[in-house]
Design a protein around this motif. Structure first.
Motif, PDB file in Angstrom:
ATOM      1  N   PHE A 152      57.967  39.991  55.456  1.00 34.68           N
ATOM      2  CA  PHE A 152      56.920  40.668  54.683  1.00 34.68           C
ATOM      3  C   PHE A 152      57.247  40.803  53.197  1.00 34.68           C
ATOM      4  N   LEU A 153      58.522  40.804  52.841  1.00 34.85           N
ATOM      5  CA  LEU A 153      58.882  40.922  51.427  1.00 34.85           C
ATOM      6  C   LEU A 153      58.588  39.616  50.693  1.00 34.85           C
ATOM      7  N   GLY A 154      57.996  39.740  49.522  1.00 33.94           N
ATOM      8  CA  GLY A 154      57.770  38.559  48.700  1.00 33.94           C
ATOM      9  C   GLY A 154      56.595  37.702  49.119  1.00 33.94           C
ATOM     10  N   LYS A 155      55.688  38.253  49.908  1.00 32.53           N
ATOM     11  CA  LYS A 155      54.459  37.521  50.236  1.00 32.53           C
ATOM     12  C   LYS A 155      53.390  37.732  49.158  1.00 32.53           C
ATOM     13  N   ASP A 156      53.697  38.655  48.257  1.00 30.31           N
ATOM     14  CA  ASP A 156      52.815  38.967  47.124  1.00 30.31           C
ATOM     15  C   ASP A 156      53.716  39.138  45.909  1.00 30.31           C
ATOM     16  N   VAL A 157      53.856  38.075  45.116  1.00 27.92           N
ATOM     17  CA  VAL A 157      54.779  38.075  43.980  1.00 27.92           C
ATOM     18  C   VAL A 157      53.999  38.019  42.672  1.00 27.92           C
ATOM     19  N   HIS A 158      54.293  38.955  41.776  1.00 26.17           N
ATOM     20  CA  HIS A 158      53.632  39.005  40.472  1.00 26.17           C
ATOM     21  C   HIS A 158      54.673  38.690  39.395  1.00 26.17           C
ATOM     22  N   PHE A 159      54.562  37.532  38.780  1.00 25.92           N
ATOM     23  CA  PHE A 159      55.499  37.130  37.736  1.00 25.92           C
ATOM     24  C   PHE A 159      54.934  37.454  36.363  1.00 25.92           C
ATOM     25  N   LEU A 160      55.750  38.121  35.535  1.00 30.17           N
ATOM     26  CA  LEU A 160      55.348  38.480  34.178  1.00 30.17           C
ATOM     27  C   LEU A 160      56.353  37.898  33.190  1.00 30.17           C
ATOM     28  N   PRO A 161      55.913  37.155  32.187  1.00 24.68           N
ATOM     29  CA  PRO A 161      56.843  36.642  31.178  1.00 24.68           C
ATOM     30  C   PRO A 161      57.569  37.774  30.450  1.00 24.68           C
ATOM     31  N   ASP A 162      56.828  38.847  30.134  1.00 23.95           N
ATOM     32  CA  ASP A 162      57.395  40.002  29.433  1.00 23.95           C
ATOM     33  C   ASP A 162      56.804  41.284  30.004  1.00 23.95           C
ATOM     34  N   CYS A 163      57.622  42.331  30.019  1.00 23.57           N
ATOM     35  CA  CYS A 163      57.107  43.652  30.387  1.00 23.57           C
ATOM     36  C   CYS A 163      58.115  44.699  29.929  1.00 23.57           C
ATOM     37  N   HIS A 164      57.668  45.948  29.841  1.00 23.91           N
ATOM     38  CA  HIS A 164      58.574  47.034  29.473  1.00 23.91           C
ATOM     39  C   HIS A 164      59.526  47.331  30.623  1.00 23.91           C
ATOM     40  N   SER A 165      58.958  47.547  31.808  1.00 24.62           N
ATOM     41  CA  SER A 165      59.749  47.921  32.979  1.00 24.62           C
ATOM     42  C   SER A 165      59.035  47.452  34.236  1.00 24.62           C
ATOM     43  N   THR A 166      59.728  46.711  35.085  1.00 33.93           N
ATOM     44  CA  THR A 166      59.097  46.248  36.325  1.00 33.93           C
ATOM     45  C   THR A 166      58.788  47.432  37.240  1.00 33.93           C
ATOM     46  N   ASN A 167      59.613  48.480  37.192  1.00 37.74           N
ATOM     47  CA  ASN A 167      59.324  49.660  38.008  1.00 37.74           C
ATOM     48  C   ASN A 167      58.027  50.325  37.576  1.00 37.74           C
ATOM     49  N   ASP A 168      57.867  50.514  36.266  1.00 36.98           N
ATOM     50  CA  ASP A 168      56.638  51.135  35.764  1.00 36.98           C
ATOM     51  C   ASP A 168      55.410  50.295  36.123  1.00 36.98           C
ATOM     52  N   THR A 169      55.554  48.982  35.991  1.00 39.39           N
ATOM     53  CA  THR A 169      54.443  48.081  36.309  1.00 39.39           C
ATOM     54  C   THR A 169      54.098  48.147  37.786  1.00 39.39           C
ATOM     55  N   ALA A 170      55.116  48.133  38.643  1.00 38.75           N
ATOM     56  CA  ALA A 170      54.884  48.184  40.089  1.00 38.75           C
ATOM     57  C   ALA A 170      54.249  49.504  40.502  1.00 38.75           C
ATOM     58  N   ILE A 171      54.723  50.610  39.921  1.00 36.00           N
ATOM     59  CA  ILE A 171      54.150  51.921  40.237  1.00 36.00           C
ATOM     60  C   ILE A 171      52.674  51.965  39.854  1.00 36.00           C
ATOM     61  N   GLN A 172      52.365  51.439  38.680  1.00 37.22           N
ATOM     62  CA  GLN A 172      50.974  51.410  38.236  1.00 37.22           C
ATOM     63  C   GLN A 172      50.119  50.543  39.156  1.00 37.22           C
ATOM     64  N   MET A 173      50.654  49.421  39.605  1.00 39.45           N
ATOM     65  CA  MET A 173      49.911  48.533  40.497  1.00 39.45           C
ATOM     66  C   MET A 173      49.654  49.178  41.851  1.00 39.45           C
ATOM     67  N   VAL A 174      50.622  49.934  42.344  1.00 39.41           N
ATOM     68  CA  VAL A 174      50.428  50.648  43.612  1.00 39.41           C
ATOM     69  C   VAL A 174      49.319  51.677  43.456  1.00 39.41           C
ATOM     70  N   ARG A 175      49.345  52.399  42.349  1.00 41.18           N
ATOM     71  CA  ARG A 175      48.331  53.428  42.111  1.00 41.18           C
ATOM     72  C   ARG A 175      46.930  52.831  42.016  1.00 41.18           C
ATOM     73  N   LEU A 176      46.864  51.611  41.492  1.00 38.31           N
ATOM     74  CA  LEU A 176      45.569  50.923  41.358  1.00 38.31           C
ATOM     75  C   LEU A 176      45.236  50.103  42.604  1.00 38.31           C
ATOM     76  N   ARG A 177      46.074  50.216  43.622  1.00 34.96           N
ATOM     77  CA  ARG A 177      45.923  49.478  44.881  1.00 34.96           C
ATOM     78  C   ARG A 177      45.940  47.967  44.675  1.00 34.96           C
ATOM     79  N   GLN A 178      46.755  47.559  43.704  1.00 39.96           N
ATOM     80  CA  GLN A 178      46.940  46.130  43.441  1.00 39.96           C
ATOM     81  C   GLN A 178      48.256  45.624  44.046  1.00 39.96           C
ATOM     82  N   ALA A 179      48.990  46.539  44.681  1.00 37.59           N
ATOM     83  CA  ALA A 179      50.257  46.179  45.317  1.00 37.59           C
ATOM     84  C   ALA A 179      50.450  47.072  46.530  1.00 37.59           C
ATOM     85  N   SER A 180      51.140  46.546  47.536  1.00 40.28           N
ATOM     86  CA  SER A 180      51.421  47.305  48.758  1.00 40.28           C
ATOM     87  C   SER A 180      52.818  46.944  49.243  1.00 40.28           C
ATOM     88  N   GLU A 181      53.199  47.438  50.428  1.00 39.28           N
ATOM     89  CA  GLU A 181      54.558  47.178  50.896  1.00 39.28           C
ATOM     90  C   GLU A 181      54.838  45.678  50.955  1.00 39.28           C
TER      91      GLU A 181
END
Length: 253
Positions: free
Chosen positions: A10-39
């Motif tokens: 189940f890990l890595g079946k949904d991969v979001h690659f970003l050339p640049d970002c401030h923090s992958t944790n912050d981005t992932a948290i925001q995506m979960v809140r927007l229901r754009q990411a799940s387990e």
């Protein structure tokens, strides 16, 4: 780059690659809140500009040289008091694969990865979110120095610097995620004691006399284990057993 992983459950079946970002944790948290990411979702960034480490430190990484990613987990099968089991589980998974290249690599409490005599090679930052007394989700941030060889911090090192080899980041990413998943499945199966024993077996400075600092005072002691909350247990030279939470004790090396 960094495609969906075919060899995981189940890990890595949904991969979001970003050339640049401030923090992958912050981005992932925001995506979960927007229901754009799940387990199982993973956010990976080629150049992380404001990565976060333990104790509020920044994690500085040279573009295109290292692995900086965050994965989303939902460990709601654990009690909220068992948060450190997740830390140990992830640390074990990453350490297993990296030890294939550096056999003497250790986990430094709570979840840094260090090479004795060389320095810190990586770190893990887990941010948990709860709904009342229930576990909502966890974002696991991983930062690993892989091919970078020049650092502005004398305590940092990399896989390449220690081994003298250059590594395929995509292949290493696949292997690391696979090992994290295997360890997470072990956690799901309730193998808590096995996970703790493995973590302690590879814990940096366990049962070794070392210098520490707490409350502004230096003292000598030996790490004897961790308690059920993941706090560090140190047996001092005087025979006193002291227990420390994060930020309460400093390793003096």
């Amino acid at each position: 780059m960094y495609k969906i992983l075919a060899n995981t459950i189940f890990l890595g079946k949904d991969v979001h690659f970003l050339p640049d970002c401030h923090s992958t944790n912050d981005t992932a948290i925001q995506m979960v809140r927007l229901r754009q990411a799940s387990e199982g979702s993973i956010v990976i960034c080629q150049h992380q500009t404001k990565g976060k480490g333990q104790r509020g430190n920044n994690w500085i990484s040279e573009p295109g040289k290292n692995l900086t990613f965050s994965l989303v987990l939902k460990p709601d099968f654990l009690d909220t008091s068992e948060q450190f089991l997740l830390n140990m589980c992830v640390s074990n998974g990453i350490r297993r694969i990296l030890q294939e290249y550096i056999p003497f690599l250790k986990v430094k409490w709570p979840n840094d990865l260090v090479v004795p005599g060389f320095g810190k090679i990586g770190g893990i930052l887990i941010e948990n979110t709860f709904s009342g007394s229930l576990w909502d989700y966890s974002v696991v941030g991983v930062g690993l120095n892989i091919n970078q060889v020049d650092f502005n911090h004398s305590k940092a090192t990399s896989l390449s610097k220690v081994t003298g080899n250059n590594f395929d980041l995509e292949e290493l990413f696949r292997l690391i995620v696979t090992h994290i998943e295997q360890s997470y499945v072990q956690l799901k199966k309730g193998k808590h004691q096995e996970i703790k024993i493995e973590y302690l077996t590879h814990l940096y400075l366990i049962n070794e006399l070392a210098k520490f600092e707490a409350e502004g005072r230096e003292f000598m002691g030996e790490i004897s284990g961790i308690d059920s909350y993941g706090r560090l247990e140190i047996l001092t030279e005087t025979g006193e057993k002291r227990i420390f939470d994060l930020k309460e004790v400093k390793f003096l090396e």
